[in-house]
Design a protein around this motif. Structure first.
Motif, PDB file in Angstrom:
ATOM      1  N   SER A  83       0.846  -1.192   0.000  1.00 58.63           N
ATOM      2  CA  SER A  83       0.000   0.000   0.000  1.00 58.63           C
ATOM      3  C   SER A  83       0.881   1.240   0.000  1.00 58.63           C
ATOM      4  O   SER A  83       2.019   1.217   0.471  1.00 58.63           O
ATOM      5  CB  SER A  83      -0.943   0.026   1.211  1.00 58.63           C
ATOM      6  OG  SER A  83      -0.204   0.113   2.415  1.00 58.63           O
ATOM      7  N   SER A 124      -8.131   7.833   4.537  1.00 61.02           N
ATOM      8  CA  SER A 124      -8.703   6.684   3.853  1.00 61.02           C
ATOM      9  C   SER A 124      -8.623   5.480   4.784  1.00 61.02           C
ATOM     10  O   SER A 124      -7.821   5.460   5.714  1.00 61.02           O
ATOM     11  CB  SER A 124      -7.926   6.390   2.568  1.00 61.02           C
ATOM     12  OG  SER A 124      -7.867   7.524   1.736  1.00 61.02           O
ATOM     13  N   SER A 125      -9.450   4.494   4.519  1.00 61.62           N
ATOM     14  CA  SER A 125      -9.450   3.282   5.335  1.00 61.62           C
ATOM     15  C   SER A 125      -9.519   2.058   4.434  1.00 61.62           C
ATOM     16  O   SER A 125     -10.326   2.008   3.497  1.00 61.62           O
ATOM     17  CB  SER A 125     -10.648   3.276   6.294  1.00 61.62           C
ATOM     18  OG  SER A 125     -10.777   2.010   6.919  1.00 61.62           O
ATOM     19  N   LEU A 126      -8.674   1.077   4.729  1.00 62.79           N
ATOM     20  CA  LEU A 126      -8.678  -0.162   3.952  1.00 62.79           C
ATOM     21  C   LEU A 126      -9.948  -0.976   4.181  1.00 62.79           C
ATOM     22  O   LEU A 126     -10.193  -1.954   3.473  1.00 62.79           O
ATOM     23  CB  LEU A 126      -7.448  -1.002   4.308  1.00 62.79           C
ATOM     24  CG  LEU A 126      -6.095  -0.418   3.871  1.00 62.79           C
ATOM     25  CD1 LEU A 126      -4.951  -1.258   4.409  1.00 62.79           C
ATOM     26  CD2 LEU A 126      -6.015  -0.322   2.358  1.00 62.79           C
ATOM     27  N   PHE A 127     -10.751  -0.583   5.165  1.00 58.44           N
ATOM     28  CA  PHE A 127     -12.008  -1.283   5.431  1.00 58.44           C
ATOM     29  C   PHE A 127     -13.161  -0.721   4.598  1.00 58.44           C
ATOM     30  O   PHE A 127     -14.291  -1.186   4.716  1.00 58.44           O
ATOM     31  CB  PHE A 127     -12.367  -1.192   6.917  1.00 58.44           C
ATOM     32  CG  PHE A 127     -11.408  -1.936   7.807  1.00 58.44           C
ATOM     33  CD1 PHE A 127     -11.436  -3.322   7.885  1.00 58.44           C
ATOM     34  CD2 PHE A 127     -10.462  -1.250   8.544  1.00 58.44           C
ATOM     35  CE1 PHE A 127     -10.541  -4.007   8.691  1.00 58.44           C
ATOM     36  CE2 PHE A 127      -9.566  -1.923   9.358  1.00 58.44           C
ATOM     37  CZ  PHE A 127      -9.602  -3.313   9.429  1.00 58.44           C
ATOM     38  N   GLN A 128     -12.871   0.293   3.786  1.00 60.09           N
ATOM     39  CA  GLN A 128     -13.910   0.921   2.967  1.00 60.09           C
ATOM     40  C   GLN A 128     -13.452   1.010   1.515  1.00 60.09           C
ATOM     41  O   GLN A 128     -12.250   1.055   1.244  1.00 60.09           O
ATOM     42  CB  GLN A 128     -14.198   2.341   3.489  1.00 60.09           C
ATOM     43  CG  GLN A 128     -14.744   2.387   4.905  1.00 60.09           C
ATOM     44  CD  GLN A 128     -14.778   3.806   5.447  1.00 60.09           C
ATOM     45  OE1 GLN A 128     -13.781   4.527   5.398  1.00 60.09           O
ATOM     46  NE2 GLN A 128     -15.927   4.217   5.962  1.00 60.09           N
ATOM     47  N   GLN A 130     -12.330   2.759  -1.771  1.00 59.72           N
ATOM     48  CA  GLN A 130     -11.568   4.003  -1.863  1.00 59.72           C
ATOM     49  C   GLN A 130     -11.692   4.642  -3.243  1.00 59.72           C
ATOM     50  O   GLN A 130     -11.992   3.969  -4.228  1.00 59.72           O
ATOM     51  CB  GLN A 130     -10.091   3.739  -1.555  1.00 59.72           C
ATOM     52  CG  GLN A 130      -9.834   3.295  -0.127  1.00 59.72           C
ATOM     53  CD  GLN A 130     -10.365   4.294   0.879  1.00 59.72           C
ATOM     54  OE1 GLN A 130     -10.045   5.482   0.827  1.00 59.72           O
ATOM     55  NE2 GLN A 130     -11.201   3.828   1.791  1.00 59.72           N
ATOM     56  N   SER A 136     -12.194   8.714   2.933  1.00 57.78           N
ATOM     57  CA  SER A 136     -13.444   7.985   3.125  1.00 57.78           C
ATOM     58  C   SER A 136     -14.030   8.132   4.522  1.00 57.78           C
ATOM     59  O   SER A 136     -15.188   7.775   4.745  1.00 57.78           O
ATOM     60  CB  SER A 136     -13.230   6.496   2.824  1.00 57.78           C
ATOM     61  OG  SER A 136     -12.253   5.939   3.697  1.00 57.78           O
ATOM     62  N   THR A 137     -13.251   8.665   5.482  1.00 56.21           N
ATOM     63  CA  THR A 137     -13.766   8.704   6.848  1.00 56.21           C
ATOM     64  C   THR A 137     -13.024   9.729   7.699  1.00 56.21           C
ATOM     65  O   THR A 137     -11.888  10.104   7.385  1.00 56.21           O
ATOM     66  CB  THR A 137     -13.621   7.314   7.509  1.00 56.21           C
ATOM     67  OG1 THR A 137     -14.208   7.333   8.815  1.00 56.21           O
ATOM     68  CG2 THR A 137     -12.163   6.902   7.636  1.00 56.21           C
TER      69      THR A 137
END
Length: 335
Positions: A83, A124-128, A130, A136-137
């Protein structure tokens, strides 16, 4: 994002929040910290990333733009990268796509915050899912609203553009300053929301229909052109793609010494080996801005310079450019 077996590398500065975050992240997770001696702008750094087996690479958008435009990492293998991360400036979607492609289109984690906040307030979050160049949060413990021009918060589900207001209770945020009044800097003049005095941060945010957040620049980089508010970042995004000779642009507006509407000035750094005339670029910029942004916007002046002034953490200093052109206009008005 990282742990035992990962190799973390991020060109940064220990006097800026990203430096300590990088160190503590590696200490806490057991990741290896890759240290490079030299400038991150050239092929030497790219080869170091390859040879060190970097798995998490942090960047600044202007770095990515330089790598892309100089093609200095061509032929290098960055596919161990799991990443990317990006902070310090607003990202360019095209540059992000190019960077992601260097490691099988791995995600780019966007971070936006400040040293006075001890980290990011949006990210940003890898759980959402992108989107390039977007957040994103809100980060953990962060509450925020986006304010209209009257200081009234927009509803949380409404697409909008405005200055961000942070909730005052924020893990890690400063509560005092050494050389000035903390309350004056961060709270004085800010509106209240649900009984709380909001904290000033100074970013202009755009919330999209899908709920993503895009940073439009700083509130002090907002300009009023012909009665219409816009941001430096919006103008730079279209100007950067206007001609193949352009490495990067910086847009500032200044008030004429004798009064009147703000004047739009575009500073340009050309790619190595290219020559271009300011008047020709002025025509090109005017056309692309009027086509892509607003037909009423007019470019007053174009100045070609060898490089942009930047902070130690590589942030563009538009204020220095604005002061420079303001001084030139002032001198001319007295002649």
């Amino acid at each position: 994002m990282s742990g035992v077996g990962d190799v973390y590398c991020w060109p940064t500065n220990l006097g800026w929040v990203m430096g300590p975050i990088l160190l503590f992240s590696c200490f806490l997770t057991g990741a290896t910290l890759a240290l490079y001696h030299g400038s991150p702008l050239g092929r030497g750094f790219g080869k170091f990333v390859q040879d060190a087996g970097v798995t998490v690479l942090g960047t600044v958008p202007s770095l990515v733009k330089t790598w892309k435009n100089t093609d200095c990492i061509k032929g290098l293998d960055w596919t161990k990268i799991k990443s990317f991360a990006s902070t310090g400036e607003t990202s360019n979607v095209d540059d992000d796509l190019w960077l992601s492609s260097k490691s099988y289109y791995k995600p780019i984690i966007e971070c936006c915050g400040g040293t006075e906040l001890a980290s990011s307030y949006i990210q940003s979050s890898l759980f959402q899912p992108q989107a390039f160049g977007a957040f994103s949060t809100a980060s953990m413990t962060t509450g925020l609203v986006i304010l209209d021009e009257h200081g009234v918060p927009y509803p949380d589900d409404k697409a909008c553009v405005g200055e961000v207001g942070l909730f005052p209770l924020y893990l890690g945020a400063t509560d005092r300053l050494l050389n000035t009044d903390h309350n004056d800097v961060y709270f004085k003049g800010m509106p209240t929301f649900k009984g709380m005095r909001l904290r000033r941060h100074g970013d202009i945010l755009k919330r999209t229909v899908g709920g993503y957040i895009v940073v439009q620049g700083r509130a002090d980089d907002t300009m009023n052109l012909g009665g219409i508010k816009t941001s430096s970042v919006e103008i730079e995004r279209v100007c950067d793609r206007a001609d193949q000779s352009i490495l990067e642009t910086a847009a500032v507006s200044v008030a004429p010494p004798d009064g009147g509407p703000e004047l739009l000035v575009i500073f340009v750094v050309l790619k190595k080996g290219f020559n271009q005339q300011p008047e020709k670029l002025k025509t090109i910029f005017s056309k692309t801005i009027q086509t892509n942004l607003n037909p009423l916007f007019k470019v007053s002046n174009v100045k070609i310079i060898p490089e942009f002034p930047r902070t130690a953490s590589n942030k563009l200093l538009r204020r220095v450019l604005r002061d420079q052109i303001q001084h030139e206009l002032s001198v001319r008005s007295r002649m």
